[in-house]
Motif scaffolding. Structure first.
Motif, PDB file in Angstrom:
ATOM      1  N   HIS A  95       0.372  -0.988  -0.774  1.00 48.05           N
ATOM      2  CA  HIS A  95      -0.086  -0.247  -0.363  1.00 48.05           C
ATOM      3  C   HIS A  95       0.848   0.970  -0.171  1.00 48.05           C
ATOM      4  CE1 HIS A  95      -3.592  -2.942   0.796  1.00 48.05           C
ATOM      5  NE2 HIS A  95      -2.673  -3.260   1.865  1.00 48.05           N
ATOM      6  N   LEU A  96       1.711   1.541  -0.670  1.00 45.97           N
ATOM      7  CA  LEU A  96       2.745   2.400  -0.592  1.00 45.97           C
ATOM      8  C   LEU A  96       2.057   3.758  -2.092  1.00 45.97           C
ATOM      9  CD1 LEU A  96       6.512   2.812  -1.059  1.00 45.97           C
ATOM     10  CD2 LEU A  96       4.890   4.267  -2.748  1.00 45.97           C
ATOM     11  N   TRP A  97       1.204   4.245  -1.433  1.00 48.49           N
ATOM     12  CA  TRP A  97       0.816   5.336  -1.994  1.00 48.49           C
ATOM     13  C   TRP A  97       0.598   6.500  -1.282  1.00 48.49           C
ATOM     14  CZ3 TRP A  97      -3.885   8.409  -0.955  1.00 48.49           C
ATOM     15  CH2 TRP A  97      -4.612   8.562  -2.165  1.00 48.49           C
ATOM     16  N   LEU A  98       0.786   7.711  -2.811  1.00 52.51           N
ATOM     17  CA  LEU A  98       0.855   9.502  -1.802  1.00 52.51           C
ATOM     18  C   LEU A  98       0.175   9.895  -2.703  1.00 52.51           C
ATOM     19  CD1 LEU A  98       4.517  10.039  -2.462  1.00 52.51           C
ATOM     20  CD2 LEU A  98       2.726   9.940  -0.556  1.00 52.51           C
ATOM     21  N   GLN A  99      -0.982  11.180  -1.794  1.00 54.69           N
ATOM     22  CA  GLN A  99      -2.001  11.988  -3.177  1.00 54.69           C
ATOM     23  C   GLN A  99      -0.946  12.662  -4.321  1.00 54.69           C
ATOM     24  OE1 GLN A  99      -3.241  13.921   0.608  1.00 54.69           O
ATOM     25  NE2 GLN A  99      -5.455  11.877   0.841  1.00 54.69           N
ATOM     26  N   PRO A 100      -1.925  12.570  -5.200  1.00 53.10           N
ATOM     27  CA  PRO A 100      -1.476  13.705  -5.849  1.00 53.10           C
ATOM     28  C   PRO A 100      -0.782  14.395  -6.299  1.00 53.10           C
ATOM     29  CG  PRO A 100      -3.740  12.530  -6.820  1.00 53.10           C
ATOM     30  CD  PRO A 100      -3.535  12.558  -5.036  1.00 53.10           C
ATOM     31  N   GLN A 101      -1.931  15.719  -4.618  1.00 51.66           N
ATOM     32  CA  GLN A 101      -0.687  17.108  -5.195  1.00 51.66           C
ATOM     33  C   GLN A 101       0.617  16.814  -4.183  1.00 51.66           C
ATOM     34  OE1 GLN A 101      -3.083  16.233  -2.974  1.00 51.66           O
ATOM     35  NE2 GLN A 101      -3.231  16.177  -0.835  1.00 51.66           N
ATOM     36  N   VAL A 102       1.621  15.661  -4.057  1.00 53.37           N
ATOM     37  CA  VAL A 102       2.919  15.611  -3.354  1.00 53.37           C
ATOM     38  C   VAL A 102       3.624  14.791  -4.518  1.00 53.37           C
ATOM     39  CG1 VAL A 102       1.654  15.679  -1.363  1.00 53.37           C
ATOM     40  CG2 VAL A 102       2.150  14.034  -1.833  1.00 53.37           C
ATOM     41  N   ARG A 103       2.830  14.213  -5.556  1.00 53.79           N
ATOM     42  CA  ARG A 103       3.897  12.793  -6.197  1.00 53.79           C
ATOM     43  C   ARG A 103       4.520  13.841  -6.789  1.00 53.79           C
ATOM     44  NH1 ARG A 103      -1.386   9.215  -8.128  1.00 53.79           N
ATOM     45  NH2 ARG A 103      -2.249   8.319  -6.191  1.00 53.79           N
ATOM     46  N   GLY A 104       5.685  13.410  -7.368  1.00 49.92           N
ATOM     47  CA  GLY A 104       6.670  14.201  -8.203  1.00 49.92           C
ATOM     48  C   GLY A 104       8.052  14.891  -7.436  1.00 49.92           C
ATOM     49  N   ARG A 105       7.736  14.819  -6.042  1.00 46.73           N
ATOM     50  CA  ARG A 105       8.639  15.305  -4.912  1.00 46.73           C
ATOM     51  C   ARG A 105       9.669  14.451  -4.354  1.00 46.73           C
ATOM     52  NH1 ARG A 105       4.998  18.039  -1.176  1.00 46.73           N
ATOM     53  NH2 ARG A 105       4.273  19.673  -2.818  1.00 46.73           N
ATOM     54  N   GLY A 106       9.757  13.810  -4.915  1.00 48.47           N
ATOM     55  CA  GLY A 106      10.743  12.376  -4.945  1.00 48.47           C
ATOM     56  C   GLY A 106      10.586  11.976  -3.102  1.00 48.47           C
ATOM     57  N   TRP A 107       9.004  11.924  -2.662  1.00 51.29           N
ATOM     58  CA  TRP A 107       8.369  11.257  -1.451  1.00 51.29           C
ATOM     59  C   TRP A 107       8.545  10.014  -1.554  1.00 51.29           C
ATOM     60  CZ3 TRP A 107       5.020  14.908   1.454  1.00 51.29           C
ATOM     61  CH2 TRP A 107       5.434  16.263   1.112  1.00 51.29           C
ATOM     62  N   GLY A 108       7.803   9.102  -2.662  1.00 52.18           N
ATOM     63  CA  GLY A 108       8.070   7.911  -2.710  1.00 52.18           C
ATOM     64  C   GLY A 108       9.596   7.402  -2.706  1.00 52.18           C
ATOM     65  N   ARG A 109       9.744   7.501  -3.096  1.00 49.45           N
ATOM     66  CA  ARG A 109      11.353   7.143  -2.944  1.00 49.45           C
ATOM     67  C   ARG A 109      11.969   7.382  -1.433  1.00 49.45           C
ATOM     68  NH1 ARG A 109      15.175   5.392  -6.548  1.00 49.45           N
ATOM     69  NH2 ARG A 109      13.517   6.736  -9.008  1.00 49.45           N
ATOM     70  N   VAL A 110      11.616   8.662  -1.154  1.00 44.87           N
ATOM     71  CA  VAL A 110      11.737   8.693   0.623  1.00 44.87           C
ATOM     72  C   VAL A 110      11.311   7.589   1.693  1.00 44.87           C
ATOM     73  CG1 VAL A 110      11.948  10.157   2.220  1.00 44.87           C
ATOM     74  CG2 VAL A 110      12.635  10.336   0.466  1.00 44.87           C
ATOM     75  N   LEU A 111       9.617   7.083   0.812  1.00 45.24           N
ATOM     76  CA  LEU A 111       9.286   6.459   1.765  1.00 45.24           C
ATOM     77  C   LEU A 111       9.556   5.001   1.504  1.00 45.24           C
ATOM     78  CD1 LEU A 111       5.884   5.574   3.577  1.00 45.24           C
ATOM     79  CD2 LEU A 111       5.110   5.575   1.646  1.00 45.24           C
ATOM     80  N   LEU A 112       9.611   4.847   0.512  1.00 54.84           N
ATOM     81  CA  LEU A 112      10.498   3.615   0.210  1.00 54.84           C
ATOM     82  C   LEU A 112      11.428   3.016   0.925  1.00 54.84           C
ATOM     83  CD1 LEU A 112       9.591   0.301  -1.341  1.00 54.84           C
ATOM     84  CD2 LEU A 112      11.418   1.411  -3.093  1.00 54.84           C
TER      85      LEU A 112
END
Length: 168
Positions: A95-112
């Motif tokens: 369930h790795l997921w980010l709301q659309p308004q914060v995508r593109g900031r590299g936060w998915g990589r930081v969360l992973l």
């Protein structure tokens, strides 16, 4: 990637109100974008006991770590599953997921990376995950973070791709 501050993480139960809101958004997002030729998306809320330390953890991502009232904008978790056929201690990313308004900031990589760190702390030798080929950005993230294709380790009807990463 923008110069926005790094996200903050909060360990919570998957039954926490913030978790329920974000998981509901995640499942709704997946259902609305699921490829029609693959049938209907099947929603499965996580089992709370699987995301309790040291067998797992569920994290909420907040956009403003300095504020008292945090605005949660994403989520992700890891859970212990059966060891690999080679006997490696295995955890699964879920369930790795980010709301659309914060995508593109590299936060998915930081969360992973944070989930990988937590898995190592729990004694994991290997992380696995499943995804759907329609989630192109997710596939790029996982590949660039060192995940490799692997044989299916589960029977998730929503998945088309399975990945693993050795942590040792």
């Amino acid at each position: 990637m923008s110069d926005s501050p790094a996200p903050a993480f909060s360990d919570v139960s998957v039954t926490d109100a913030g978790s329920i809101v974000l998981l509901t958004q995640y499942f709704s997002d997946r259902e609305s974008s699921f490829p029609a030729d693959q049938g209907a998306y099947r929603t499965t809320f996580p089992t709370p006991g699987q995301f309790v330390q040291p067998n797992g953890v569920f994290l909420l991502v907040s956009e403003e770590p300095g504020k008292r009232e945090r605005a949660f904008v994403g989520c992700g978790g890891i859970r212990r599953i059966a060891d690999s056929p080679a006997g490696r201690v295995r955890y699964e990313v879920k369930h790795l997921w980010l709301q659309p308004q914060v995508r593109g900031r590299g936060w998915g990589r930081v969360l992973l990376a944070e989930l990988e760190r937590r898995a190592r702390d729990f004694g994991a030798d290997e992380l696995v995950l499943d995804t759907n080929a329609s989630l192109t950005a997710a596939g790029v993230l996982y590949s660039s973070a060192g995940y490799e294709d692997c044989t299916p380790y589960n029977d998730n009807p929503n998945a088309t791709n399975w990945y693993r990463k050795l942590l040792v």
